[in-house]
Enzyme design. Sequence first.
Site, PDB file in Angstrom:
ATOM      1  N   LYS A  28      78.778  35.180  31.298  1.00 23.65           N
ATOM      2  CA  LYS A  28      77.128  35.134  32.117  1.00 23.65           C
ATOM      3  C   LYS A  28      77.148  33.646  32.615  1.00 23.65           C
ATOM      4  O   LYS A  28      76.565  32.855  31.811  1.00 23.65           O
ATOM      5  CB  LYS A  28      76.074  35.728  31.214  1.00 23.65           C
TER       6      LYS A  28
HETATM    7  C1  LIG Z   1      75.856  41.052  36.570  1.00 26.60           C
HETATM    8  C2  LIG Z   1      75.157  41.750  35.597  1.00 26.60           C
HETATM    9  N1  LIG Z   1      75.429  43.049  34.874  1.00 26.60           N
HETATM   10  C3  LIG Z   1      74.761  43.477  33.878  1.00 26.60           C
HETATM   11  C4  LIG Z   1      73.989  42.884  33.404  1.00 26.60           C
HETATM   12  C5  LIG Z   1      73.451  43.730  32.336  1.00 26.60           C
HETATM   13  O1  LIG Z   1      73.547  43.188  30.973  1.00 26.60           O
HETATM   14  P1  LIG Z   1      72.593  43.361  30.019  1.00 26.60           P
HETATM   15  O2  LIG Z   1      71.398  42.449  30.162  1.00 26.60           O
HETATM   16  O3  LIG Z   1      73.289  42.563  28.526  1.00 26.60           O
HETATM   17  O4  LIG Z   1      72.208  44.629  29.586  1.00 26.60           O
HETATM   18  C6  LIG Z   1      73.418  41.693  34.125  1.00 26.60           C
HETATM   19  C7  LIG Z   1      72.001  41.212  33.185  1.00 26.60           C
HETATM   20  N2  LIG Z   1      71.272  40.451  34.185  1.00 26.60           N
HETATM   21  C8  LIG Z   1      70.218  39.592  33.589  1.00 26.60           C
HETATM   22  C9  LIG Z   1      69.982  38.534  34.566  1.00 26.60           C
HETATM   23  C10 LIG Z   1      68.939  39.045  35.509  1.00 26.60           C
HETATM   24  C11 LIG Z   1      68.567  37.799  36.527  1.00 26.60           C
HETATM   25  O5  LIG Z   1      67.828  38.050  37.607  1.00 26.60           O
HETATM   26  O6  LIG Z   1      68.933  36.895  36.339  1.00 26.60           O
HETATM   27  C12 LIG Z   1      69.100  40.225  32.708  1.00 26.60           C
HETATM   28  O7  LIG Z   1      69.039  41.460  33.010  1.00 26.60           O
HETATM   29  O8  LIG Z   1      68.377  39.782  31.937  1.00 26.60           O
HETATM   30  C13 LIG Z   1      74.186  41.266  34.931  1.00 26.60           C
HETATM   31  O9  LIG Z   1      73.486  39.902  35.342  1.00 26.60           O
END
Ligand SMILES: Cc1[nH+]cc(COP(=O)(O)O)c(CN[C@@H](CCC(=O)O)C(=O)O)c1O
Length: 307
Positions: A159
């Site tokens: 991330k």
């Molecule tokens: C690209 C991506 N894919 C999948 C996910 C889902 O991952 P998880 O939260 O572990 O289920 C997130 C979280 N995106 C984070 C950031 C959003 C933002 O706008 O900044 C979030 O959901 O907190 C992503 O950024």
Amino acid sequence: TRIHAGKIWLNGELVPQEEARVSVLAHALHYGTSVFEGIRAYETDEGPAIFRLEEHVERLFHSAKILRLEIPYTPEQIANAIVETVRTNGWKSCYIRPLAWFGATSLGVNPLPNNPADVMIATWEWGAYLGEEAVRKGAKLVASSWRRFPGDVMPGKAKAGGNYVNSALAKMDALAAGADEALLLDKEGYVAEGSGENLFFVKNGVIHAIEHSVNLPGITRDSVIEIAEDLGYAVKEAYRVTREILFTADEVFMTGTAAEVTPVSMIDHRPIGTGSAGELTMQLRKVYLEAVTGKRPEYRKWLTFVK
Ligand SMILES: Cc1[nH+]cc(COP(=O)(O)O)c(CN[C@@H](CCC(=O)O)C(=O)O)c1O
């Protein structure tokens, strides 16, 4: 700024938001060489509880390792700092954003002289990620002209801040096209994920989770798979899915810490299923929200209470 973050944990100290400042010479500001997490704390009848804190902290450290960024704290210290930041700000529920980055020791593309990392933890109140309307009626998606980057181009399992230039471009263009969110395909045209969410589809009662592939291995995705199986649904990993599989699915939904479980009712101007929020999707959303708010004993294992 419109974000009310109260006190921010910065390199070991809790400071007022306006004092939490970073150098304009920080390597990460110039080159996107930061790593971060998105975590939520929810109100429960025993006070605020942070959802799957350990898994999020572990992923933060994995992201840092991929970037060769040294976080000068242990995972336990970061986890405790997150709890302390939520407690000190007195939030009943909030969104939590830990961030670690290569600081301002030197510029030039090589980040390594900039170790050890600077670290901050900010918290703020954040409602429905795509808006209440998208939850009620289902979100509208358009396939983006920006592809999700291949794993040998950018580390999608980290991330990392720089990865989100891809997400930002896709999101901006999706909104400009009148949609709520972008559907990113990979370089071969297979469905990858949203700009900030993982994707699922339902067909004949079977739930399909788009495989990890180049996508961020979502913690919400993992939680929803476990919940769905506990509810007795068959869940399969879906490989190399082209977008028309989504067009003809009975339901499509997205998962993410910010998005929680959000139904999708339209993709590329084609209604999904009945063209409204899917029934199974909304059942999963209901159970997920019960789990994160401590109403399901079987999922209290995922909660860290902020006493
Ligand atoms: C690209 C991506 N894919 C999948 C996910 C889902 O991952 P998880 O939260 O572990 O289920 C997130 C979280 N995106 C984070 C950031 C959003 C933002 O706008 O900044 C979030 O959901 O907190 C992503 O950024």
